[in-house]
Design a protein around this motif. Structure first.
Motif, PDB file in Angstrom:
ATOM      1  N   ASP A 140      53.161  77.398  77.307  1.00 28.75           N
ATOM      2  CA  ASP A 140      53.012  78.378  79.107  1.00 28.75           C
ATOM      3  C   ASP A 140      54.137  78.770  79.347  1.00 28.75           C
ATOM      4  O   ASP A 140      55.147  77.885  79.500  1.00 28.75           O
ATOM      5  CB  ASP A 140      52.259  76.531  79.897  1.00 28.75           C
ATOM      6  N   ASP A 141      54.352  79.767  78.536  1.00 27.56           N
ATOM      7  CA  ASP A 141      55.440  80.410  78.837  1.00 27.56           C
ATOM      8  C   ASP A 141      55.781  80.502  80.947  1.00 27.56           C
ATOM      9  O   ASP A 141      57.686  81.059  80.330  1.00 27.56           O
ATOM     10  CB  ASP A 141      55.406  81.869  78.945  1.00 27.56           C
ATOM     11  N   GLU A 142      54.849  80.040  81.512  1.00 30.15           N
ATOM     12  CA  GLU A 142      55.646  79.800  82.873  1.00 30.15           C
ATOM     13  C   GLU A 142      56.189  77.984  83.286  1.00 30.15           C
ATOM     14  O   GLU A 142      56.687  77.939  84.308  1.00 30.15           O
ATOM     15  CB  GLU A 142      54.508  80.166  83.488  1.00 30.15           C
ATOM     16  N   ARG A 143      56.101  77.833  81.883  1.00 25.02           N
ATOM     17  CA  ARG A 143      56.553  76.340  82.557  1.00 25.02           C
ATOM     18  C   ARG A 143      57.557  75.407  81.036  1.00 25.02           C
ATOM     19  O   ARG A 143      58.587  74.477  81.297  1.00 25.02           O
ATOM     20  CB  ARG A 143      55.493  75.164  82.234  1.00 25.02           C
ATOM     21  N   SER A 153      60.642  84.500  83.042  1.00 24.81           N
ATOM     22  CA  SER A 153      60.369  83.650  84.106  1.00 24.81           C
ATOM     23  C   SER A 153      60.790  82.487  84.411  1.00 24.81           C
ATOM     24  O   SER A 153      60.812  82.830  86.024  1.00 24.81           O
ATOM     25  CB  SER A 153      58.765  82.577  83.229  1.00 24.81           C
ATOM     26  N   HIS A 176      63.244  75.608  83.499  1.00 25.29           N
ATOM     27  CA  HIS A 176      61.878  75.701  84.280  1.00 25.29           C
ATOM     28  C   HIS A 176      62.231  74.169  85.533  1.00 25.29           C
ATOM     29  O   HIS A 176      61.981  73.297  85.173  1.00 25.29           O
ATOM     30  CB  HIS A 176      60.767  75.590  83.994  1.00 25.29           C
ATOM     31  N   GLU A 231      62.249  83.344  88.398  1.00 25.27           N
ATOM     32  CA  GLU A 231      62.337  82.013  89.772  1.00 25.27           C
ATOM     33  C   GLU A 231      64.341  81.962  90.252  1.00 25.27           C
ATOM     34  O   GLU A 231      64.089  81.107  91.197  1.00 25.27           O
ATOM     35  CB  GLU A 231      61.880  81.032  88.570  1.00 25.27           C
ATOM     36  N   GLU A 271      58.911  85.844  77.158  1.00 30.01           N
ATOM     37  CA  GLU A 271      58.945  86.432  78.456  1.00 30.01           C
ATOM     38  C   GLU A 271      59.207  84.863  79.499  1.00 30.01           C
ATOM     39  O   GLU A 271      59.313  84.752  80.061  1.00 30.01           O
ATOM     40  CB  GLU A 271      56.857  86.212  77.816  1.00 30.01           C
ATOM     41  N   GLN A 272      59.572  83.975  78.434  1.00 32.50           N
ATOM     42  CA  GLN A 272      59.591  82.740  79.026  1.00 32.50           C
ATOM     43  C   GLN A 272      61.464  82.886  79.894  1.00 32.50           C
ATOM     44  O   GLN A 272      61.336  82.469  80.855  1.00 32.50           O
ATOM     45  CB  GLN A 272      60.306  81.212  77.645  1.00 32.50           C
TER      46      GLN A 272
END
Length: 633
Positions: free
Chosen positions: A411-414, A32, A437, A36, A28-29
């Protein structure tokens, strides 16, 4: 160096329970970051190197050499005191220093990446010299900084090989080694935990057997006489009872014998994702060629080996496969990973090995991949193409080896920690690196097989050659891709003793045909009447640039050196070391490197690097003058 997270590592039994959690969130990371950054374009063409040194104590009074275990103290001074001394340099120009696996090792990198212009390339060697000089300023008078691929007497039992002498005997908690005390391992919790968990996951100690170099008085068969098997603590070793030490081989049993070696690695940033994938694919067939050309490690545990490179030693040193995973014939394809909780039944290779697939050149992927099928499915459902999905699914058949209790729910978005946990412990000849990221860093490719060289001139030469070759790849109609199975064959040939003269390597005959044939290293680097060589291709690229005569002359010196190593006019570091040992007055032609030989060898190597002693078989005639002109540092 890997991911140096701070925190509390979980016991292996607990960490293993979280394997699927780490894999799931690691993907998932990646997704993301992929969403991006998949469309980012026109990143600058940048690159950087990583050099790994060893700190050696030379005791001239007693004529002994030992590894210094002061890594922590030296790094603290480098990263605090010396930065104050470099206030005249812009922050981005100040070198960086990092820990490595062994407590006698220090890694250095440039303060910021280099560009690809000729002026930037000519900064490389002075920058490497600066890093070495800065480090030397924080060593003791009896310590020297050496770029050695393998330390000749690491793990000997007859005399101490570290300074200070390790207080703990071998058979430590982390490695259980017969030869290496845990004190030689970097004290950051990641390293002993990684060591212990590889052993625990495998179900036994790692097993490394390197063929002995057979000389006139080497016993037949060779049964290592330095191992006191009759002593209780050795005789009761479970690995010994299983016949772990092969006849006619040098036996080693710990991660430190592999990760305690040093190398030269180069990472490139591409303009975009597509360019990074092309660069990755085209460099894959080059990996064994530069491994052979940079061969520098013919000695292990005080013996001459019948190989010249460290690659298979490191591969075995971190082979965490269970008995079931390594049971079948190594050439038989493993079954795909359908149940991600239990993993595939077999894995053909250690997690430190050669690349198994191209990212774009599907037609040359002739080796069946072990894959985490749920990972592949998830990636493709989210729009990732099949080849990139298969690459990631192949990496994600592995378990995470170190899990920190503080880094479980992220946090997989960060965060990229779970992804890097898997990615950074797949140590392959090439590494495909997504952007972090939110950073001003693009898609990157890391070239990993080269052995470190004695001098900064040599390391700069191979780095610059590789940079120029990437520009050949991106600007000229070349295609080096060939069956990945033949790249594997070349990797084994590259490690053979004196491979420059004795081995032939599979390679494409031209970009216009799929035909391959076998070439000598000299033919591959210098060319044949029907195939352009790698060095002439880089010269053709330089011809396209508007360079003044002095700049071109200086760059040609680096290319001349690479060519001279490839065709045998100059010997490799491995051959130089082997010749020194076999011609030493104390050598008994029995494959043994005694303390006196080791001391004399390291003194000579240090003098050669400083430019105070010439080595006409190893380095070009201009090296000593060039080194002295640089300041005799």
């Amino acid at each position: 160096m890997g991911l140096l997270s701070l925190g509390t590592p979980l016991a292996w039994e607990d960490a293993r329970e979280l394997s699927e959690h780490v894999r799931k969130h690691g993907i998932e990371q990646f997704l993301s970051v992929w969403r991006e950054s998949r469309d980012r374009q026109n990143d600058p063409l940048l690159w950087g190197d990583e050099l790994e040194y060893m700190v050696v104590v030379l005791d001239h009074a007693h004529k002994t050499a030992r590894l210094s275990l002061r890594q922590g103290e030296i790094l603290e001074r480098l990263n605090t005191c010396c930065m104050k001394e470099l206030q005249n340099l812009a922050p981005e120009d100040r070198p960086k220093f990092h820990p490595e696996y062994g407590r006698y090792m220090i890694e250095s990198t440039p303060g910021s990446p280099f560009g690809i212009s000729a002026s930037e390339l000519l900064r490389v060697e002075p920058n490497m010299l600066l890093r070495r000089d800065i480090t030397r300023q924080h060593l003791r008078d009896n310590e020297v900084l050496m770029a050695l691929a393998s330390y000749p007497r690491l793990g000997v039992l007859d005399t101490p090989f570290t300074e200070p002498v390790c207080e703990l005997p071998p058979r430590g908690v982390a490695s259980h080694s017969l030869f290496l005390p845990d004190e030689i391992i970097n004290q950051h919790v990641r390293f002993p935990t990684l060591t212990a968990n590889i052993r625990k996951r495998r179900g036994s100690k790692v097993r490394i057997n390197v063929p002995i170099f057979r000389d006139a008085h080497t016993p037949t068969p060779f049964i290592d006489p330095s191992i006191p098997w009759e002593r209780a603590e050795f005789a009761e070793d479970p690995e010994a009872k299983l016949g772990a030490a092969y006849a006619d081989h040098i036996y080693m049993d710990a991660m430190g014998f592999g990760m305690g070696c040093s190398c030269l690695q180069v990472t490139f940033q591409a303009r975009c994702l597509a360019d990074a994938r092309r660069m990755y694919d085209q460099l894959v067939p080059i990996t064994p060629l530069l491994l052979a050309a940079t061969a520098a490690s013919p000695v292990y545990r005080g013996y001459l080996a019948d190989v010249d490179c460290r690659w298979n030693i490191i591969s075995a040193a971190v082979d965490d496969r269970t008995p079931a995973e390594r049971a079948e014939h190594p050439l038989k394809p493993a079954e795909p990973m359908h149940n991600s909780d239990t993993g595939p039944r077999t894995l053909r290779k250690s997690r430190y090995d050669s690349v198994d697939s191209y990212l774009d050149a599907r037609e040359w992927n002739d080796v069946d991949l072990e894959m985490n099928m749920p990972v592949k499915q998830r990636l493709m459902e989210c729009g990732v193409d099949e080849l990139l999905a298969e690459h990631m699914a192949h990496l994600f058949v592995r378990d995470p080896l170190v899990v920190f209790s503080e880094n479980i729910d992220l946090d997989d978005e960060r965060s990229m920690d779970h992804f890097e946990n898997i990615q950074s412990t797949n140590w392959q000849t090439m590494r495909f690196k997504p952007p972090p990221h939110g950073a001003h860093v693009g898609w990157r490719v890391e070239f990993r097989p080269m052995e470190i060289q004695l001098t900064d001139f040599e390391n700069a030469a191979y780095s610059i050659f590789l940079v120029l070759l990437t520009q050949v790849i991106m600007t000229m109609p070349v295609d080096f891709c060939m069956p990945i199975s033949l790249v594997d064959v070349n990797m084994q040939r590259a490690q053979q003793r004196n491979a420059v003269h004795t081995q032939r390597f599979h390679f494409r005959t031209s970009a216009q045909t799929k035909e391959t044939r076998e070439y000598t290293l000299a033919e591959l680097f210098l060319g044949t009447p029907t195939m352009p060589g790698l060095v002439p291709l880089t010269r053709t690229y330089l011809d396209s640039l508007d360079l003044d005569s002095d700049t071109r002359r200086r760059l040609d010196e680096y290319l001349d050196f690479v060519a001279m190593r490839a065709d045998g006019r100059l010997v490799t570091m491995a051959t130089f070391v082997r010749d020194f040992v076999t011609q030493h007055h104390a050598y008994q032609r029995d494959s043994v490197i005694h303390d006196e030989i080791n001391y004399d060898l390291l003194c000579v190597l240090d003098a050669i690097e400083r430019g105070t002693q010439e080595a006409p078989t190893l380095l070009p005639s201009w090296y000593a003058d060039r080194r002295r002109h640089a300041g005799g540092m």
